[in-house]
Design a protein around this motif. Structure first.
Motif, short mmCIF file in Angstrom:
data_model
loop_
_atom_site.label_atom_id
_atom_site.label_comp_id
_atom_site.label_asym_id
_atom_site.label_seq_id
_atom_site.Cartn_x
_atom_site.Cartn_y
_atom_site.Cartn_z
N PRO A 378 0.80 -1.16 0.07
CA PRO A 378 -0.04 -0.07 0.07
C PRO A 378 0.69 1.34 -0.18
O PRO A 378 2.01 1.36 0.39
CB PRO A 378 -0.87 -0.30 1.37
N SER A 379 0.24 2.20 -0.61
CA SER A 379 1.15 3.55 -0.92
C SER A 379 1.70 4.06 0.59
O SER A 379 1.01 4.02 1.58
CB SER A 379 0.42 4.62 -1.18
N GLY A 380 2.94 4.45 0.68
CA GLY A 380 3.66 4.81 1.69
C GLY A 380 4.29 3.72 2.60
O GLY A 380 5.13 4.30 3.41
N TRP A 381 4.32 2.65 2.14
CA TRP A 381 5.19 1.79 2.79
C TRP A 381 6.39 1.35 2.02
O TRP A 381 6.34 1.32 0.89
CB TRP A 381 4.50 0.30 2.92
N GLN A 382 7.53 1.33 2.85
CA GLN A 382 8.81 0.99 2.02
C GLN A 382 9.07 -0.32 1.76
O GLN A 382 8.80 -1.08 2.76
CB GLN A 382 9.91 1.88 2.65
N PRO A 383 9.81 -0.90 0.80
CA PRO A 383 10.30 -2.44 0.82
C PRO A 383 11.25 -2.52 1.93
O PRO A 383 11.99 -1.66 2.49
CB PRO A 383 11.02 -2.33 -0.48
N LEU A 384 11.28 -3.91 2.32
CA LEU A 384 11.94 -4.30 3.41
C LEU A 384 13.25 -5.45 2.85
O LEU A 384 12.72 -6.46 2.72
CB LEU A 384 11.20 -4.86 4.32
N LYS A 385 14.13 -4.70 2.78
CA LYS A 385 15.36 -5.46 2.24
C LYS A 385 15.47 -6.72 3.04
O LYS A 385 15.65 -8.06 2.37
CB LYS A 385 16.76 -4.89 2.23
N TYR A 386 15.80 -6.69 4.23
CA TYR A 386 15.97 -8.04 5.16
C TYR A 386 14.97 -8.96 5.27
O TYR A 386 15.05 -10.08 5.78
CB TYR A 386 16.76 -7.39 6.39
N SER A 387 13.83 -8.29 5.32
CA SER A 387 12.67 -9.21 5.41
C SER A 387 12.59 -10.29 4.43
O SER A 387 12.31 -11.37 4.43
CB SER A 387 11.19 -8.54 5.41
N GLU A 388 12.77 -9.91 3.16
CA GLU A 388 13.06 -10.99 1.91
C GLU A 388 14.04 -11.75 2.33
O GLU A 388 14.08 -13.04 1.96
CB GLU A 388 13.48 -9.96 0.71
#
Length: 675
Positions: A378-388
């Motif tokens: 959803p708009s406003g959320w940043q991707p999470l490098k380490y969650s992937e």
């Protein structure tokens, strides 16, 4: 209720005989007219009156009658949220009765009342999961409590916060008075200890938010410090640390300004202006963890097991649900997790229910659902490098494939949840402390045309990197700016009209729930009925029946906005139970929510209500990198030990070696079953 009001006037004037006379008249009247609620209130008023006069035996009798009346009002026809509201109205009676029993040295009956007075609605939900037939909730007994401790092979620590009425500046206020603690051992031994919070000048309702400020956690007051608090400043030199800390003399919460004075100054009227950012919260965090240890652990430390591999299950109450027990530190700065294997639970009876859920035969679900870094969010959320990274490494350990990126849509994940043996979400999360069912985790969006960025959640950063949360002051609501027929949840509590598309792209209109039991239907291309939901928080029925009258889970009308709320989990899977034996919400603040007498209303409760016996959730805005490392280590340990509590303890200890700051390793708690 004029008689009750008149009695209350005499009660406040401490003219107790006159007050009792009018209360007794009121009791006779409400019984005659069949006013059960008024009957319960009047029993309670008389019980309070006798307690004020130290007539504890009479007080016990009337308060017990009051509780019996209140519990009779808890109709099985009430919705879960209504039961919680009803219970919250009468929760104080259980607290006062505990105090009355302790005054008579009846520590075991007081434990029964303490257990009886928590998670009432939750226990009913779990009883239905275990046996769909009408199963009455049994009143907890000491033998049942002892048997549960034996079955769990664990030491229980149950807390109960007792509040009393005090005169404060001419006004009556209910303040923390005593902390009751029961320790129940697997061999059946039960010990009771109490802490006088007034003598220690401890206000838990202030201490816990202040502690959370030291953690750098959002969602609480901008300034949780108060006059008289002692703080260290970042500008302090090492030689200053041997002297007394600064003392706060005034707080301007609106402007974020604090005035402090130094005990070494000759002129104690001299002050220095600082902001919260000038305070060395690392030092304050350490002091706070030790203070909580002094209050919660030291009084019972001698009763806890000496073997660190033996389980200790903490059963908090009220604001204590926010305490990270693994990070509590003794005077030698040794953390509790170094001494014990730790779990939490909302009540002992809930533990008994989760154990039965664990033993209950379910379908042969073998899938392992590992979700990481959904996209698009959803708009406003940043991707999470380490969650992937976390999802990939966890999947490798469990020999499965993770669901990442644009495959991790809300609709796709909901379809796969019922077949999952293990559920793991590595994504963003947030909580709602006013309506806990609005708490949610973030998944991928499908068919979103949102172009308006107003009222959209945002992520925050710390020195350690990206956090898996957002600013809780704004709740994500997809905005439709071009009037396309997109299913929206602009306000999930209001009966908003929502639309979705059928196979022919013609409009299907579904309305909110009007009478809290509403069912609305539309037609598909074959003119057969499709059951659709309205307001997801109003417990609408969302599963149509097939010809055999068995429940079928459908996601046809689920809002694909990328937000999976606690309400949706509850409504989708209350009847269509999940088969997972473990669910991990590796995101921010997934263990928080609305604190009620029934426990924390939020994601963890919804998952357990849906049939998951073990849930691991977070208590604050956790760091992306450190969380990833903690979770990978957890699954390594789980594979070695087969015990979830042991695996979480070992993972915390390993992560602590690399990241000593408790903010980076102590944020998660296991609720429910260890096995």
């Amino acid at each position: 209720m004029a008689l009750n009001n008149l009695a209350s006037v005499y009660d406040n004037l401490r003219k107790y005989p006159e007050a009792l006379n009018y209360y007794q008249q009121a009791l006779t009247l409400v019984k005659e007219i069949g006013n059960r609620s008024g009957e319960g209130d009047t029993y309670a008023n008389i019980g309070f009156l006798f307690a004020k006069q130290n007539n504890f035996s009479e007080s016990e009798k009337y308060l017990t009658s009051a509780i019996e009346v209140f519990e009779s009002l808890n109709s099985k026809k009430l919705q879960d949220t209504d039961k919680i509201s009803l219970f919250d109205r009468y929760i104080n009676n259980y607290s006062i009765l505990q105090k009355v029993l302790i005054k008579q040295n009846k520590t075991l009956p007081a434990l029964e009342i303490a257990e009886r007075g928590r998670a009432s609605a939750f226990k009913e939900l779990l009883a239905k999961q275990i046996s769909p037939q009408e199963t009455p909730i049994t009143i907890p007994t000491i033998s049942q409590i002892q048997n549960t401790a034996k079955t769990q092979k664990a030491t229980f620590v149950q807390y109960s916060i007792i509040r009393d009425e005090f005169d404060v500046n001419g006004k009556k206020e209910w303040l923390d008075s005593q902390l009751y603690i029961w320790v129940i051992k697997p061999d059946g031994d039960i010990q009771f200890r109490s802490v006088n919070l007034q003598e220690k000048n401890v206000k838990l309702a202030q201490l816990i938010p202040q502690f959370r400020t030291y953690l750098g956690i959002r969602g609480d007051n901008k300034i949780a410090y108060k006059i008289g608090d002692k703080v260290r400043l970042k500008s302090d030199r090492s030689r200053d640390l041997k002297y007394d800390p600064w003392v706060i003399v005034s707080v301007n919460a609106d402007k974020g300004i604090i005035q402090v004075t130094n005990p070494l100054w000759n002129d104690q009227k001299q002050t220095k202006e600082i902001t919260i950012n000038d305070i060395n919260q690392d030092a304050d965090l350490s002091n706070s963890l030790q203070k909580l240890h002094q209050i919660l652990i030291e009084p019972i430390a001698d009763l806890l097991p000496k073997n660190p591999e033996e389980k200790v299950i903490f059963i908090p109450q009220k604001e204590l649900f926010g305490v990270p027990f693994p990070a509590l530190a003794d005077s030698n700065n040794q953390y509790l997790i170094e001494k014990h294997t730790i779990l939490t639970a909302p009540s002992i009876q809930v533990l008994d229910s989760t154990h039965k859920l664990r033993q209950k035969p379910v379908n042969n679900a073998q899938n392992i659902l590992i979700v990481g870094n959904p996209s698009p969010m959803p708009s406003g959320w940043q991707p999470l490098k380490y969650s992937e990274t976390e999802a990939k490494e966890v999947a490798q350990i469990l020999q499965t494939q993770p669901i990442l990126g644009n495959q991790a849509t809300k609709a796709n994940i909901i379809k796969q949840l019922p077949q999952a043996k293990i559920i793991h979400f590595a994504t963003h999360g947030t909580f709602a402390d006013q309506n806990g069912l609005d708490s949610y985790i973030v998944l991928g969006v499908t068919n979103s045309k949102n172009t308006n960025n107003n009222d959209i959640v945002t992520t925050t950063k710390t020195d350690n990197g990206i956090l898996r949360s957002a600013d809780n002051s704004e709740i994500f609501t997809p905005k439709n700016t071009n009037n396309d027929d997109i299913l929206t949840t602009a306000n999930i509590n209001n009966n908003d009209i929502s639309t979705t598309r059928n196979n022919n792209n013609s409009d299907i209109l579904t309305t909110g729930n009007i009478d809290n039991n509403g069912i609305s239907t539309t037609r598909n291309n074959n003119n057969s009925d499709i059951l659709t939901t309205g307001n997801i928080n109003n417990n609408d029925i969302s599963t149509p029946r097939n010809n055999n009258n068995s429940d079928i889970l459908t996601t046809a009308n689920i809002d694909n906005n990328g937000i999976l709320t606690a309400a949706e989990i509850f409504n989708l899977f209350e009847k269509n139970q999940l088969s997972a034996e473990l669910a991990i919400l590796s995101a921010c603040e997934t263990g928080r929510g609305e604190i009620t007498g029934d426990g924390v209303i939020g994601l963890s409760r919804s998952l357990i209500s849906a049939g998951v016996p073990s849930v691991i959730v977070s208590l604050w805005a956790v760091d992306d990198l450190a969380t990833s490392e903690l979770m990978v280590e957890f699954y390594k340990q789980l594979k070695l030990t087969g015990n979830k509590a042991t695996a979480l303890r070992n993972a915390m200890l390993v992560t602590k070696q690399k990241h000593p700051d408790p903010r980076l390793w102590a944020g998660f708690t296991l609720i429910g079953e260890a096995e």
